[in-house]
Design a protein around this motif. Structure first.
Motif, PDB file in Angstrom:
ATOM      1  N   VAL A 138     -12.034   7.186   4.323  1.00  0.00           N
ATOM      2  CA  VAL A 138     -12.604   7.815   3.133  1.00  0.00           C
ATOM      3  C   VAL A 138     -11.829   7.371   1.919  1.00  0.00           C
ATOM      4  CG1 VAL A 138     -13.420   9.806   4.410  1.00  0.00           C
ATOM      5  CG2 VAL A 138     -11.124   9.847   3.417  1.00  0.00           C
ATOM      6  N   SER A 139     -12.427   7.562   0.752  1.00  0.00           N
ATOM      7  CA  SER A 139     -11.810   7.106  -0.481  1.00  0.00           C
ATOM      8  C   SER A 139     -10.686   8.039  -0.903  1.00  0.00           C
ATOM      9  CB  SER A 139     -12.870   7.025  -1.582  1.00  0.00           C
ATOM     10  OG  SER A 139     -12.271   6.760  -2.819  1.00  0.00           O
ATOM     11  N   VAL A 140      -9.554   7.430  -1.301  1.00  0.00           N
ATOM     12  CA  VAL A 140      -8.455   8.189  -1.897  1.00  0.00           C
ATOM     13  C   VAL A 140      -7.943   7.397  -3.089  1.00  0.00           C
ATOM     14  CG1 VAL A 140      -7.748   9.240   0.275  1.00  0.00           C
ATOM     15  CG2 VAL A 140      -6.700   7.098  -0.440  1.00  0.00           C
ATOM     16  N   GLN A 141      -7.264   8.036  -3.980  1.00  0.00           N
ATOM     17  CA  GLN A 141      -6.659   7.357  -5.110  1.00  0.00           C
ATOM     18  C   GLN A 141      -5.342   6.737  -4.661  1.00  0.00           C
ATOM     19  OE1 GLN A 141      -7.804   6.872  -8.146  1.00  0.00           O
ATOM     20  NE2 GLN A 141      -9.732   7.927  -7.717  1.00  0.00           N
ATOM     21  N   PRO A 142      -5.094   5.467  -4.963  1.00  0.00           N
ATOM     22  CA  PRO A 142      -3.827   4.858  -4.559  1.00  0.00           C
ATOM     23  C   PRO A 142      -2.665   5.388  -5.370  1.00  0.00           C
ATOM     24  CG  PRO A 142      -5.024   3.352  -5.961  1.00  0.00           C
ATOM     25  CD  PRO A 142      -5.933   4.527  -5.722  1.00  0.00           C
ATOM     26  N   ALA A 143      -1.493   5.296  -4.807  1.00  0.00           N
ATOM     27  CA  ALA A 143      -0.300   5.670  -5.550  1.00  0.00           C
ATOM     28  C   ALA A 143      -0.070   4.675  -6.674  1.00  0.00           C
ATOM     29  CB  ALA A 143       0.898   5.689  -4.607  1.00  0.00           C
ATOM     30  N   PRO A 144       0.541   5.084  -7.750  1.00  0.00           N
ATOM     31  CA  PRO A 144       0.771   4.177  -8.874  1.00  0.00           C
ATOM     32  C   PRO A 144       1.704   3.046  -8.469  1.00  0.00           C
ATOM     33  CG  PRO A 144       2.026   6.192  -9.165  1.00  0.00           C
ATOM     34  CD  PRO A 144       1.112   6.425  -8.006  1.00  0.00           C
ATOM     35  N   PRO A 145       1.512   1.834  -8.995  1.00  0.00           N
ATOM     36  CA  PRO A 145       2.367   0.698  -8.652  1.00  0.00           C
ATOM     37  C   PRO A 145       3.747   0.848  -9.254  1.00  0.00           C
ATOM     38  CG  PRO A 145       0.890   0.110 -10.421  1.00  0.00           C
ATOM     39  CD  PRO A 145       0.476   1.474  -9.972  1.00  0.00           C
ATOM     40  N   PRO A 146       4.707   0.086  -8.781  1.00  0.00           N
ATOM     41  CA  PRO A 146       6.051   0.136  -9.371  1.00  0.00           C
ATOM     42  C   PRO A 146       6.008  -0.287 -10.834  1.00  0.00           C
ATOM     43  CG  PRO A 146       6.033  -1.064  -7.289  1.00  0.00           C
ATOM     44  CD  PRO A 146       4.617  -0.831  -7.668  1.00  0.00           C
ATOM     45  N   HIS A 147       7.084   0.035 -11.546  1.00  0.00           N
ATOM     46  CA  HIS A 147       7.131  -0.327 -12.968  1.00  0.00           C
ATOM     47  C   HIS A 147       7.114  -1.848 -13.135  1.00  0.00           C
ATOM     48  CE1 HIS A 147       7.634   3.780 -14.252  1.00  0.00           C
ATOM     49  NE2 HIS A 147       8.666   3.948 -13.421  1.00  0.00           N
ATOM     50  N   SER A 148       7.785  -2.607 -12.249  1.00  0.00           N
ATOM     51  CA  SER A 148       7.775  -4.067 -12.275  1.00  0.00           C
ATOM     52  C   SER A 148       6.810  -4.548 -11.195  1.00  0.00           C
ATOM     53  CB  SER A 148       9.173  -4.621 -12.003  1.00  0.00           C
ATOM     54  OG  SER A 148       9.152  -6.023 -11.995  1.00  0.00           O
ATOM     55  N   PRO A 149       5.687  -5.133 -11.575  1.00  0.00           N
ATOM     56  CA  PRO A 149       4.677  -5.508 -10.582  1.00  0.00           C
ATOM     57  C   PRO A 149       5.258  -6.386  -9.483  1.00  0.00           C
ATOM     58  CG  PRO A 149       3.851  -5.809 -12.807  1.00  0.00           C
ATOM     59  CD  PRO A 149       5.315  -5.526 -12.930  1.00  0.00           C
ATOM     60  N   GLU A 208     -13.827 -11.756  -4.710  1.00  0.00           N
ATOM     61  CA  GLU A 208     -14.208 -11.286  -3.370  1.00  0.00           C
ATOM     62  C   GLU A 208     -13.356 -10.090  -2.945  1.00  0.00           C
ATOM     63  OE1 GLU A 208     -13.759 -14.614  -0.835  1.00  0.00           O
ATOM     64  OE2 GLU A 208     -15.378 -15.791  -1.762  1.00  0.00           O
ATOM     65  N   GLU A 209     -12.056 -10.138  -3.232  1.00  0.00           N
ATOM     66  CA  GLU A 209     -11.176  -9.058  -2.803  1.00  0.00           C
ATOM     67  C   GLU A 209     -11.432  -7.784  -3.600  1.00  0.00           C
ATOM     68  OE1 GLU A 209      -8.594  -8.108   0.213  1.00  0.00           O
ATOM     69  OE2 GLU A 209      -9.652  -9.981  -0.211  1.00  0.00           O
ATOM     70  N   GLU A 210     -11.748  -7.950  -4.875  1.00  0.00           N
ATOM     71  CA  GLU A 210     -12.063  -6.764  -5.685  1.00  0.00           C
ATOM     72  C   GLU A 210     -13.317  -6.076  -5.165  1.00  0.00           C
ATOM     73  OE1 GLU A 210     -12.620  -5.375 -10.351  1.00  0.00           O
ATOM     74  OE2 GLU A 210     -12.023  -7.430  -9.858  1.00  0.00           O
ATOM     75  N   ALA A 211     -14.309  -6.850  -4.773  1.00  0.00           N
ATOM     76  CA  ALA A 211     -15.518  -6.258  -4.199  1.00  0.00           C
ATOM     77  C   ALA A 211     -15.189  -5.550  -2.890  1.00  0.00           C
ATOM     78  CB  ALA A 211     -16.571  -7.346  -3.968  1.00  0.00           C
ATOM     79  N   PHE A 242     -12.312   1.603  -1.056  1.00  0.00           N
ATOM     80  CA  PHE A 242     -11.712   2.758  -1.700  1.00  0.00           C
ATOM     81  C   PHE A 242     -12.667   3.495  -2.635  1.00  0.00           C
ATOM     82  CE2 PHE A 242      -7.787   0.262  -0.844  1.00  0.00           C
ATOM     83  CZ  PHE A 242      -7.101   1.213  -0.113  1.00  0.00           C
ATOM     84  N   GLY A 243     -13.740   2.848  -3.023  1.00  0.00           N
ATOM     85  CA  GLY A 243     -14.647   3.451  -3.989  1.00  0.00           C
ATOM     86  C   GLY A 243     -14.275   3.132  -5.414  1.00  0.00           C
ATOM     87  N   HIS A 244     -13.256   2.350  -5.623  1.00  0.00           N
ATOM     88  CA  HIS A 244     -12.822   1.926  -6.956  1.00  0.00           C
ATOM     89  C   HIS A 244     -11.942   0.684  -6.762  1.00  0.00           C
ATOM     90  CE1 HIS A 244      -8.823   3.428  -6.043  1.00  0.00           C
ATOM     91  NE2 HIS A 244      -9.436   4.510  -5.556  1.00  0.00           N
ATOM     92  N   SER A 245     -11.602   0.021  -7.884  1.00  0.00           N
ATOM     93  CA  SER A 245     -10.830  -1.230  -7.797  1.00  0.00           C
ATOM     94  C   SER A 245      -9.373  -1.047  -8.165  1.00  0.00           C
ATOM     95  CB  SER A 245     -11.456  -2.296  -8.712  1.00  0.00           C
ATOM     96  OG  SER A 245     -11.405  -1.864 -10.069  1.00  0.00           O
ATOM     97  N   GLY A 246      -8.890   0.207  -8.185  1.00  0.00           N
ATOM     98  CA  GLY A 246      -7.516   0.451  -8.608  1.00  0.00           C
ATOM     99  C   GLY A 246      -6.484  -0.280  -7.780  1.00  0.00           C
ATOM    100  N   PHE A 247      -6.745  -0.475  -6.493  1.00  0.00           N
ATOM    101  CA  PHE A 247      -5.787  -1.131  -5.624  1.00  0.00           C
ATOM    102  C   PHE A 247      -5.557  -2.596  -6.002  1.00  0.00           C
ATOM    103  CE2 PHE A 247      -4.552  -2.889  -1.389  1.00  0.00           C
ATOM    104  CZ  PHE A 247      -3.366  -2.196  -1.274  1.00  0.00           C
ATOM    105  N   MET A 248      -6.445  -3.181  -6.816  1.00  0.00           N
ATOM    106  CA  MET A 248      -6.285  -4.587  -7.219  1.00  0.00           C
ATOM    107  C   MET A 248      -5.056  -4.807  -8.084  1.00  0.00           C
ATOM    108  SD  MET A 248      -8.425  -6.500  -5.749  1.00  0.00           S
ATOM    109  CE  MET A 248      -8.127  -7.992  -6.673  1.00  0.00           C
ATOM    110  N   GLN A 249      -4.570  -3.716  -8.717  1.00  0.00           N
ATOM    111  CA  GLN A 249      -3.363  -3.890  -9.525  1.00  0.00           C
ATOM    112  C   GLN A 249      -2.140  -4.155  -8.656  1.00  0.00           C
ATOM    113  OE1 GLN A 249      -2.275  -0.226 -11.646  1.00  0.00           O
ATOM    114  NE2 GLN A 249      -3.797   0.815 -10.389  1.00  0.00           N
ATOM    115  N   VAL A 250      -2.263  -3.912  -7.364  1.00  0.00           N
ATOM    116  CA  VAL A 250      -1.205  -4.271  -6.432  1.00  0.00           C
ATOM    117  C   VAL A 250      -1.347  -5.732  -5.993  1.00  0.00           C
ATOM    118  CG1 VAL A 250      -0.157  -3.726  -4.202  1.00  0.00           C
ATOM    119  CG2 VAL A 250      -1.090  -1.892  -5.628  1.00  0.00           C
TER     120      VAL A 250
END
Length: 674
Positions: free
Chosen positions: A162-173, A325-328, A334-342
């Motif tokens: 199921v969809s969950v919100q990812p944890a925020p990424p570290p301050h330094s990507p 492709e990975e963003e799709a 997840f139901g959103h693309s937030g994980f792409m920032q990782v």
């Protein structure tokens, strides 16, 4: 039985082909089991290279195979090459990504790395037991992070959640997650195509093509040994010279794209051209004493630079598509693309790295190309593959013993077959072991096709003349105008030449360097500086001295002037054999010369021939009458225009009574004052 080609089957050439094909086929078959196991990427690499080399060699030896058999063999080998292509590309890219990961810093703490381990490996988040329980608000954070990690692992493994919100990424990507994700996707793709690779290898082995090639090679070798056949046949050297020269011309056709770094597709095509040139040289390298090692290494380096350049181009093209492709996929999971920032930072970092690397490689490639040219690599290669055709493939041209070498030089035949036949017969009778031509085989005479055919039948090597080149350059537009006698003759000549003869003329080199005993010889049509340069009785010593200093040869043989000539100056012997088919010195007899090495001397020879048969053929071809006057009197076209205002009778020649027999003129340096 020959195949579709109508060429003669040369036993020595087919023996040479059998030795090559047998070794390559053994290399191909020996890698099959390793490809199936897929535990080392080098198995696929070696098998693919072997299949490519066989594909490069097969067309060269087509005359040795029956037509249907050749077609089936080529299709089967091509199928192997294609089936291994995608697997090899993925193997190379995965190997690169693994190495690239080693250049990235480890994460502190390795939290995000834990979520990107390949499925099946366990990662624990350690919480010291001696620490007191975390406050409720922190417990919630830890649980949330643990759930995100679990879902990241599930996501990468292709499972649903199921969809969950990812944890925020570290301050330094972090850069590693994106590269790990890319490597994982490539690993999945590689595993998916492995069954197809195995099936292709099984299909090839089941076809029996490899065993047929081995059997054919063994039969050819055994038969040749029983017959005492030598694989170093002249036909093999001729084929090597022709195909390597064609490959050189092909790679130079891309030179105009080198200054532009954005000509990605042309640089890729040039890489393929360099690879084909290298494979072709390697096929024929055993024909030459040094096995062309220096040239092969240089061209391999060029190919490697272009290959690395192409790899960068592939990444720069693939990475944007991968992100899409990975963003799709992330959004669907997840139901959103937030994980792409990782994932995105590592991919962007890789793209930037490949762009910088490409710029460095491009500069190295462009500089190396200029170095290859300035050091004369391609010119040396042409000379090496041409030399066995000039004096002979054995040690004759390197011989330093007491036996003299006699070389006949002929020039400016201009489509005059009767004169050529007379000269060749005379040269053989006088013990000439080699005959070389100095250009202008065609133009103005009525037998251009026949003259070229005779030159090729006698295996006479030589250089291109300016009229040879002009004939090939005549366009339909020029031939419609026909503003001069020359254009009329050249247009007529071009129409009479077969495609094979035009190809032969186009492949003639501008100069040839060879040796006879200890003597170095330079052959060129005009002067060492130009195909229309003139070296003859009127050439001043200062000009000859410049040529002697710059040419680096003990003998310089030229044509073009149609006037016999010999002079020794500054340690260099200059010779011009005159013209076989169109003399300009007032003597209509055919002219040529014989160079003898010990002692160094030149004999100019004049041979009478049936001029009337040539003038009759000119008249039948409706070529300008002025060419008949030129032949009958042995004069230039300007002199012929003046003479044509006077009465002319068939068979009339200048001082014909004094020139009805052969005539000899000897020149020996050291016995005459300079």
């Amino acid at each position: 039985m020959a195949g579709k080609s109508k060429q003669r089957v040369d036993p020595g050439f087919c023996l040479f082909g059998a030795e090559i094909m047998g070794k390559l086929t053994e290399d191909l078959l020996s890698e099959a089991d390793g490809v199936r196991e897929s535990d080392d990427i080098e198995y696929i690499h070696r098998m693919r290279v072997a299949s490519r080399r066989i594909r490069a060699a097969l067309p060269l030896f087509i005359i040795c195979f029956p037509g249907k058999e050749y077609t089936r063999l080529r299709k089967s080998i091509r199928a192997v090459t294609r089936s291994l292509g995608d697997a090899r590309d993925l193997d190379v890219q995965m190997d690169f990504l693994t190495s690239f990961l080693e250049t990235l810093p480890d994460e502190e703490p390795p939290l995000w790395y834990a979520g990107f381990l390949p499925p099946g490996e366990e990662t624990e988040i350690l919480v010291p037991e001696e620490e007191p329980p975390a406050p409720p608000e922190q417990t919630g954070v830890i649980s949330r992070i643990t759930e995100v990690i679990r879902r990241m692992r599930s996501y990468l493994a292709g499972e649903m959640a199921v969809s969950v919100q990812p944890a925020p990424p570290p301050h330094s990507p972090s850069l590693r997650p994106g590269i790990e994700c890319l490597l994982l996707r490539w690993t999945e793709r590689r595993a998916a195509i492995q069954p197809d690779v195995i099936a292709a290898v099984d299909t090839f082995e089941a076809s029996g093509v490899g065993e047929e090639l081995l059997a054919w090679s063994r039969d050819q070798i055994i038969s040749a040994r029983l017959d005492g056949t030598d694989s170093h046949s002249r036909y093999a050297y001729e084929t090597a010279y022709r195909v390597i020269s064609e490959r050189i011309l092909d790679i130079f056709s891309y030179e105009r794209y080198i200054p532009d770094p954005e000509e990605v597709s042309k640089h890729h095509e040039m890489r393929i051209s360099a690879k084909q040139l290298r494979y072709t040289i390697e096929i024929f390298r055993d024909l030459y004493p040094d096995r062309l090692k220096e040239e092969i290494q240089s061209i391999k380096h060029l190919q490697d630079l272009l290959g690395d350049l192409h790899d960068c181009d592939v990444w720069l093209e693939v990475l944007p598509a991968f992100l899409e492709e990975e963003e799709a996929r992330v959004t669907a999971f997840f139901g959103h693309s937030g994980f792409m920032q990782v994932i995105r930072p590592g991919i962007i970092h890789l793209a930037r790295d490949r762009r910088i690397r490409r710029e460095d490689l491009y500069r190295s490639f462009a500089a190396y190309w200029e170095t290859m040219k300035s050091e004369g690599l391609f010119d040396r290669l042409r000379q090496k593959i041409l030399e066995p055709l000039v004096i002979g493939h054995q040690s004759t041209h390197l011989r330093s013993g007491s036996d003299p070498i006699r070389i006949a030089f002929i020039s400016d035949i201009h489509g005059n077959l009767p004169a050529l036949n007379a000269v060749l017969e005379d040269a053989r009778q006088r013990g000439a072991s080699h005959i070389l031509h100095l250009g202008d085989l065609v133009g103005f005479g009525p037998f251009p096709e026949e003259a070229i055919r005779r030159i090729r039948e006698e295996s006479i090597t030589g250089v291109a003349g300016n009229i040879d080149a002009d004939t090939l350059l005549m366009t339909k537009k020029q031939c419609k105008k026909k503003d001069s006698e020359k254009e009329i003759a050249l247009c007529w000549t071009r129409r009479r030449l077969s495609k094979e003869s035009r190809t032969y003329l186009a492949g003639l080199p501008g100069e040839i360097r060879t040796r006879a005993g200890e003597i170095s010889i330079l052959l060129t049509h005009g002067s060492p500086m130009s195909s229309t340069g003139r070296i003859g009785p009127d050439t001043p010593d200062t000009e000859l001295s410049e040529y002697a200093g710059s040419a680096g040869a003990g003998v310089i043989a030229t044509g073009h002037t149609h006037i016999p000539f010999a002079r020794y100056l500054d340690g260099c012997l200059f010779i011009n054999p005159g013209s076989v088919g169109r003399p300009h010195d007032g003597d209509p007899r055919a002219s040529y010369c014989i160079l003898q090495t010990q002692p160094l001397s030149v004999c100019h020879i004049r041979i009478p021939y049936d001029i009337d048969s040539v003038t009759d053929a000119l008249e039948a071809a409706k070529l300008p009458a002025i060419f008949k006057t030129i032949l009958r009197h042995g004069i230039t076209i300007e002199e012929a225009r003046l003479l044509m205002h006077l009465p002319e009778e068939k068979g009339d020649t200048i001082s014909a009574g004094k020139r009805a027999e052969p005539e000899f003129t000897w020149y020996e340096p050291g016995r005459r004052s300079e």
